[in-house]
Scaffold this motif. Structure first.
Motif, PDB file in Angstrom:
ATOM      1  N   VAL A  24       5.812 -23.126   0.889  1.00  0.00           N
ATOM      2  CA  VAL A  24       6.609 -22.037   1.331  1.00  0.00           C
ATOM      3  C   VAL A  24       5.400 -20.885   1.329  1.00  0.00           C
ATOM      4  N   THR A  25       5.300 -20.173   2.227  1.00  0.00           N
ATOM      5  CA  THR A  25       4.172 -19.010   2.438  1.00  0.00           C
ATOM      6  C   THR A  25       4.775 -17.709   2.716  1.00  0.00           C
ATOM      7  N   LEU A  26       4.059 -16.357   2.160  1.00  0.00           N
ATOM      8  CA  LEU A  26       4.439 -15.367   2.458  1.00  0.00           C
ATOM      9  C   LEU A  26       4.043 -15.008   3.693  1.00  0.00           C
ATOM     10  N   VAL A  27       5.020 -14.643   4.614  1.00  0.00           N
ATOM     11  CA  VAL A  27       4.592 -14.430   6.228  1.00  0.00           C
ATOM     12  C   VAL A  27       4.352 -12.720   6.213  1.00  0.00           C
ATOM     13  N   LEU A  28       5.164 -12.024   5.500  1.00  0.00           N
ATOM     14  CA  LEU A  28       4.940 -10.692   5.843  1.00  0.00           C
ATOM     15  C   LEU A  28       5.500  -9.903   4.565  1.00  0.00           C
ATOM     16  N   ALA A  29       4.861  -8.719   4.420  1.00  0.00           N
ATOM     17  CA  ALA A  29       5.491  -7.696   3.207  1.00  0.00           C
ATOM     18  C   ALA A  29       5.295  -6.317   3.574  1.00  0.00           C
ATOM     19  N   ASN A  30       5.911  -5.684   2.723  1.00  0.00           N
ATOM     20  CA  ASN A  30       6.066  -4.092   2.782  1.00  0.00           C
ATOM     21  C   ASN A  30       6.092  -3.525   1.585  1.00  0.00           C
ATOM     22  N   PRO A  31       5.140  -3.157   1.120  1.00  0.00           N
ATOM     23  CA  PRO A  31       3.860  -2.718   1.810  1.00  0.00           C
ATOM     24  C   PRO A  31       2.848  -3.985   1.808  1.00  0.00           C
ATOM     25  N   ALA A  32       2.044  -4.166   3.026  1.00  0.00           N
ATOM     26  CA  ALA A  32       1.251  -5.252   3.311  1.00  0.00           C
ATOM     27  C   ALA A  32       0.248  -5.510   2.398  1.00  0.00           C
ATOM     28  N   PRO A  33      -0.228  -6.794   2.361  1.00  0.00           N
ATOM     29  CA  PRO A  33      -1.442  -7.001   1.408  1.00  0.00           C
ATOM     30  C   PRO A  33      -2.559  -6.249   1.801  1.00  0.00           C
ATOM     31  N   ARG A  34      -3.272  -5.506   0.954  1.00  0.00           N
ATOM     32  CA  ARG A  34      -4.435  -4.750   1.081  1.00  0.00           C
ATOM     33  C   ARG A  34      -4.291  -3.384   1.647  1.00  0.00           C
ATOM     34  N   ALA A  35      -3.088  -3.057   1.869  1.00  0.00           N
ATOM     35  CA  ALA A  35      -2.514  -1.786   2.473  1.00  0.00           C
ATOM     36  C   ALA A  35      -2.834  -0.717   1.514  1.00  0.00           C
ATOM     37  N   ALA A  36      -3.078   0.562   2.177  1.00  0.00           N
ATOM     38  CA  ALA A  36      -3.245   1.561   1.452  1.00  0.00           C
ATOM     39  C   ALA A  36      -1.930   2.730   1.709  1.00  0.00           C
ATOM     40  N   VAL A  37      -1.049   2.814   0.934  1.00  0.00           N
ATOM     41  CA  VAL A  37       0.122   3.710   1.383  1.00  0.00           C
ATOM     42  C   VAL A  37       0.092   4.981   0.721  1.00  0.00           C
ATOM     43  N   ALA A  38       0.277   6.137   1.620  1.00  0.00           N
ATOM     44  CA  ALA A  38       0.313   7.564   0.902  1.00  0.00           C
ATOM     45  C   ALA A  38       1.429   7.607  -0.174  1.00  0.00           C
ATOM     46  N   ALA A  39       2.783   7.177   0.221  1.00  0.00           N
ATOM     47  CA  ALA A  39       3.735   7.408  -0.592  1.00  0.00           C
ATOM     48  C   ALA A  39       4.133   6.296  -1.507  1.00  0.00           C
ATOM     49  N   PRO A  40       4.569   6.363  -2.813  1.00  0.00           N
ATOM     50  CA  PRO A  40       5.017   5.143  -3.448  1.00  0.00           C
ATOM     51  C   PRO A  40       5.972   4.546  -3.070  1.00  0.00           C
ATOM     52  N   PRO A  41       6.194   3.377  -2.727  1.00  0.00           N
ATOM     53  CA  PRO A  41       7.453   2.555  -2.314  1.00  0.00           C
ATOM     54  C   PRO A  41       8.190   2.446  -3.476  1.00  0.00           C
ATOM     55  N   HIS A  42       9.841   2.517  -3.183  1.00  0.00           N
ATOM     56  CA  HIS A  42      10.898   2.183  -4.044  1.00  0.00           C
ATOM     57  C   HIS A  42      11.305   0.656  -4.124  1.00  0.00           C
ATOM     58  N   ILE A  43      11.050   0.230  -3.035  1.00  0.00           N
ATOM     59  CA  ILE A  43      11.391  -1.295  -2.738  1.00  0.00           C
ATOM     60  C   ILE A  43      10.515  -1.808  -1.920  1.00  0.00           C
ATOM     61  N   LEU A  44       9.958  -3.204  -2.476  1.00  0.00           N
ATOM     62  CA  LEU A  44       8.996  -3.921  -1.800  1.00  0.00           C
ATOM     63  C   LEU A  44       9.811  -4.935  -1.214  1.00  0.00           C
ATOM     64  N   VAL A  45       9.609  -5.536   0.116  1.00  0.00           N
ATOM     65  CA  VAL A  45      10.508  -6.234   0.913  1.00  0.00           C
ATOM     66  C   VAL A  45       9.298  -7.577   1.282  1.00  0.00           C
ATOM     67  N   LEU A  46       9.701  -8.678   0.712  1.00  0.00           N
ATOM     68  CA  LEU A  46       8.614  -9.698   0.890  1.00  0.00           C
ATOM     69  C   LEU A  46       9.379 -10.969   1.867  1.00  0.00           C
ATOM     70  N   SER A  47       8.676 -11.259   3.034  1.00  0.00           N
ATOM     71  CA  SER A  47       9.474 -12.399   3.704  1.00  0.00           C
ATOM     72  C   SER A  47       8.651 -13.589   3.824  1.00  0.00           C
ATOM     73  N   PHE A  48       9.538 -14.833   3.465  1.00  0.00           N
ATOM     74  CA  PHE A  48       8.817 -15.938   3.200  1.00  0.00           C
ATOM     75  C   PHE A  48       8.877 -16.757   4.433  1.00  0.00           C
ATOM     76  N   SER A  49       8.280 -17.994   4.537  1.00  0.00           N
ATOM     77  CA  SER A  49       8.488 -19.192   5.643  1.00  0.00           C
ATOM     78  C   SER A  49       9.807 -19.756   5.419  1.00  0.00           C
TER      79      SER A  49
END
Length: 119
Positions: A24-49
């Protein structure tokens, strides 16, 4: 049934099941890998294969000092069987690391990535 058909039947069955045995692999993530985001997230969303099995899957989120910043356990996303939502309590800028261990198709897969909060 011929001898050849008897020999090929198990091989064909294994080939048909091959996608279910893949990692099983990580397909998408929010925040994304290596992303630089201005506002701190309250929830991470990870999408898998593949759909993670709740209760057998875990996500750990830490700050750059290695301290956990999770505000709760990963949760299934309604109507999205391939996704997990992870509540986090991120208040400061810095680099954050997401380590995941997912079980799907009776197989465990692990991985990690990081993202940066800039403000």
């Amino acid at each position: 049934m011929t001898f050849r058909a008897l020999c090929l039947a198990p091989v064909l069955a294994m080939l048909a099941a091959a996608p279910a045995l893949a990692n099983v692999t990580l397909v998408l993530a929010n925040p994304a890998p290596r992303a630089a985001v201005a506002a701190p997230p309250h929830i991470l969303v990870l999408s898998f294969s593949a759909p993670p099995q709740m209760g057998f899957s875990n996500v750990a989120v830490t700050n750059q000092a290695g301290n956990p910043v999770q505000a709760g356990r990963p949760e299934a996303v309604a109507g999205q069987p391939f996704e997990l939502a992870v509540p986090v309590a991120i208040t400061l800028p810095g680099r954050y690391t997401v380590n995941w261990q997912i079980r799907a198709y009776n197989q465990r897969s692990t991985g990690s990535y990081s993202f940066t909060v800039t403000q």
